[in-house]
Design an enzyme around this catalytic site. Structure first.
Site, PDB file in Angstrom:
ATOM      1  N   THR A   1      57.704  58.555 -42.195  1.00 30.36           N
ATOM      2  CA  THR A   1      57.242  58.136 -43.520  1.00 30.36           C
ATOM      3  C   THR A   1      55.841  57.517 -43.471  1.00 30.36           C
ATOM      4  O   THR A   1      55.011  57.751 -44.358  1.00 30.36           O
ATOM      5  CB  THR A   1      58.263  57.137 -44.115  1.00 30.36           C
TER       6      THR A   1
ATOM      7  N   ASN B   1      60.961  57.056 -33.566  1.00 31.82           N
ATOM      8  CA  ASN B   1      60.550  58.103 -34.511  1.00 31.82           C
ATOM      9  C   ASN B   1      59.759  57.510 -35.672  1.00 31.82           C
ATOM     10  O   ASN B   1      60.165  56.511 -36.262  1.00 31.82           O
ATOM     11  CB  ASN B   1      61.781  58.800 -35.089  1.00 31.82           C
TER      12      ASN B   1
ATOM     13  N   HIS C   1      65.451  55.791 -34.653  1.00 31.17           N
ATOM     14  CA  HIS C   1      64.925  56.539 -35.802  1.00 31.17           C
ATOM     15  C   HIS C   1      64.434  55.529 -36.841  1.00 31.17           C
ATOM     16  O   HIS C   1      64.737  54.348 -36.765  1.00 31.17           O
ATOM     17  CB  HIS C   1      66.027  57.425 -36.400  1.00 31.17           C
ATOM     18  N   GLY C   2      63.695  56.032 -37.831  1.00 26.19           N
ATOM     19  CA  GLY C   2      63.288  55.156 -38.932  1.00 26.19           C
ATOM     20  C   GLY C   2      62.275  54.100 -38.524  1.00 26.19           C
ATOM     21  O   GLY C   2      62.368  52.941 -38.947  1.00 26.19           O
TER      22      GLY C   2
ATOM     23  N   ASP D   1      63.766  67.922 -34.952  1.00 27.43           N
ATOM     24  CA  ASP D   1      64.382  66.658 -35.357  1.00 27.43           C
ATOM     25  C   ASP D   1      65.557  66.946 -36.312  1.00 27.43           C
ATOM     26  O   ASP D   1      65.404  67.712 -37.264  1.00 27.43           O
ATOM     27  CB  ASP D   1      63.288  65.835 -36.069  1.00 27.43           C
ATOM     28  N   HIS D   2      66.697  66.325 -36.070  1.00 26.53           N
ATOM     29  CA  HIS D   2      67.848  66.399 -36.988  1.00 26.53           C
ATOM     30  C   HIS D   2      68.321  67.812 -37.338  1.00 26.53           C
ATOM     31  O   HIS D   2      68.563  68.108 -38.514  1.00 26.53           O
ATOM     32  CB  HIS D   2      67.548  65.685 -38.311  1.00 26.53           C
TER      33      HIS D   2
ATOM     34  N   HIS E   1      66.029  55.524 -42.263  1.00 27.25           N
ATOM     35  CA  HIS E   1      64.935  56.449 -42.545  1.00 27.25           C
ATOM     36  C   HIS E   1      64.266  56.076 -43.868  1.00 27.25           C
ATOM     37  O   HIS E   1      64.915  55.551 -44.773  1.00 27.25           O
ATOM     38  CB  HIS E   1      65.462  57.884 -42.663  1.00 27.25           C
ATOM     39  N   GLY E   2      63.002  56.416 -43.987  1.00 33.63           N
ATOM     40  CA  GLY E   2      62.296  56.221 -45.255  1.00 33.63           C
ATOM     41  C   GLY E   2      61.826  54.789 -45.414  1.00 33.63           C
ATOM     42  O   GLY E   2      61.718  54.043 -44.446  1.00 33.63           O
TER      43      GLY E   2
HETATM   44  P1  13P Z   1      60.782  57.212 -40.861  1.00 32.06           P
HETATM   45  O1  13P Z   1      60.386  58.297 -41.801  1.00 32.06           O
HETATM   46  O2  13P Z   1      61.541  56.136 -41.534  1.00 32.06           O
HETATM   47  O3  13P Z   1      59.640  56.693 -40.063  1.00 32.06           O
HETATM   48  O4  13P Z   1      61.822  57.856 -39.841  1.00 32.06           O
HETATM   49  C1  13P Z   1      61.459  59.011 -39.153  1.00 32.06           C
HETATM   50  C2  13P Z   1      62.609  59.503 -38.353  1.00 32.06           C
HETATM   51  O5  13P Z   1      63.426  58.754 -37.877  1.00 32.06           O
HETATM   52  C3  13P Z   1      62.711  60.957 -38.166  1.00 32.06           C
HETATM   53  O6  13P Z   1      63.832  61.303 -37.454  1.00 32.06           O
END
Ligand code: 13P
Length: 271
Positions: free
Chosen positions: A226, A223, A201-202, A77-78, A173-174
């Site tokens: 968190t 994804n 994502h997020g 990822d990333h 994210h987060g």
């Molecule tokens: P979250 O941590 O917000 O769920 O996002 C995870 C993510 O997108 C990893 O690429």
């Protein structure tokens, strides 16, 4: 068996991709997949690849998933550099994401093309990002989002051979500081404009109804990171609060708490 994203995810088969940030999370995800006979997407960022260790992935995660009767994807990822992509491929990741989304479009295209070549040579699936998903990825950064423009997405997918496209549509994210407003119309517009399936994502903190609607409009990979970290913390805290002193029981509590999240999320996407 280890497989790539294209074998597990399709537009009529959206899936969560779970970030591995702990041994307990890894065990819970493998257990869930094998117990339910369901293909699972596990992914790891550079940060947790470093934390858990390359050898943990090379010698434990990859062989464990590859010898399972259930298909698993191990997605990087990333990855923020071509070196990171190469390292992931050498370790045995069965899918990679290169993230050049903070760079100007032309530079993102040039770098993503190189990353895509590496993925193709290794025979694994490839995800790239255009527009920029903001928020705190793995805790530290606090970046500003740049919503994905349809024109940029078209130019990006025309120039970079890819299997999946991550886009910015109000997601972050987060933990969200205020309730997220997912731009469902933008998702539909992007899905209609580009020839590759979309990635959200997020996933943490997006209301379940929006997650489901996002998959109806074209998101195929969601994804989730968190939420699993919070579950891990809650599991450990509750066990310690109950006076538990044995590490196996404390870890079992973290694992149970993560399993509960997996169960809840999987029930959302029953297709
Ligand atoms: P979250 O941590 O917000 O769920 O996002 C995870 C993510 O997108 C990893 O690429």
């Amino acid at each position: 068996m280890l497989t790539d994203l294209t074998h597990v995810i399709a537009s009529d088969r959206p899936r969560f991709a779970y970030n591995v940030t702990s041994v307990e999370g890894f065990l819970a995800l493998v257990d869930w997949g094998e117990t339910h006979g369901k293909a699972m997407v596990l992914q790891c960022s550079e940060r947790y690849l470093k934390d858990l260790g390359e050898d943990f992935f090379r010698q434990l995660v990859v062989p464990r998933l590859d010898t399972s009767p259930v298909p698993f994807v191990l997605h990087l990822d990333h990855a923020g550099s071509l070196e990171a992509v190469l390292k992931g491929l050498q370790i045995g990741f069965s899918s990679v994401m290169f993230d050049g989304s903070t760079k100007p479009l032309e530079e993102n295209i040039a770098l993503s093309r190189e990353a895509a070549k590496l993925a193709r040579m290794a025979g694994v699936s490839f995800e790239a990002e255009v527009g920029h998903v903001g928020g705190a990825e793995d805790g530290d950064e606090d970046e500003t989002a740049m919503f994905t423009r349809v024109g940029d997405a078209k130019a990006f997918t025309a120039a970079v051979p890819m299997d999946f496209l991550a886009v910015s549509v109000g997601n972050a994210h987060g933990r969200y500081r205020k309730p997220p407003k997912i731009q469902l119309n933008r998702i539909a517009d992007l899905a209609a404009a580009v020839p590759v399936p979309l990635v959200l994502h997020g996933g943490t903190g997006i209301p379940p109804a929006d997650l489901v609607e996002a998959t109806r409009r074209g998101m195929v990979k969601i994804n989730l990171g968190t939420e699993l970290k919070l579950a891990w913390i809650a599991g450990i805290q509750s066990s310690l609060a109950a006076g538990e002193m044995e590490p196996d029981r404390i870890r079992a509590s973290a694992r149970q708490s993560i399993t509960h999240v997996i169960q809840t999320m999987e029930a959302l996407l029953t297709r």
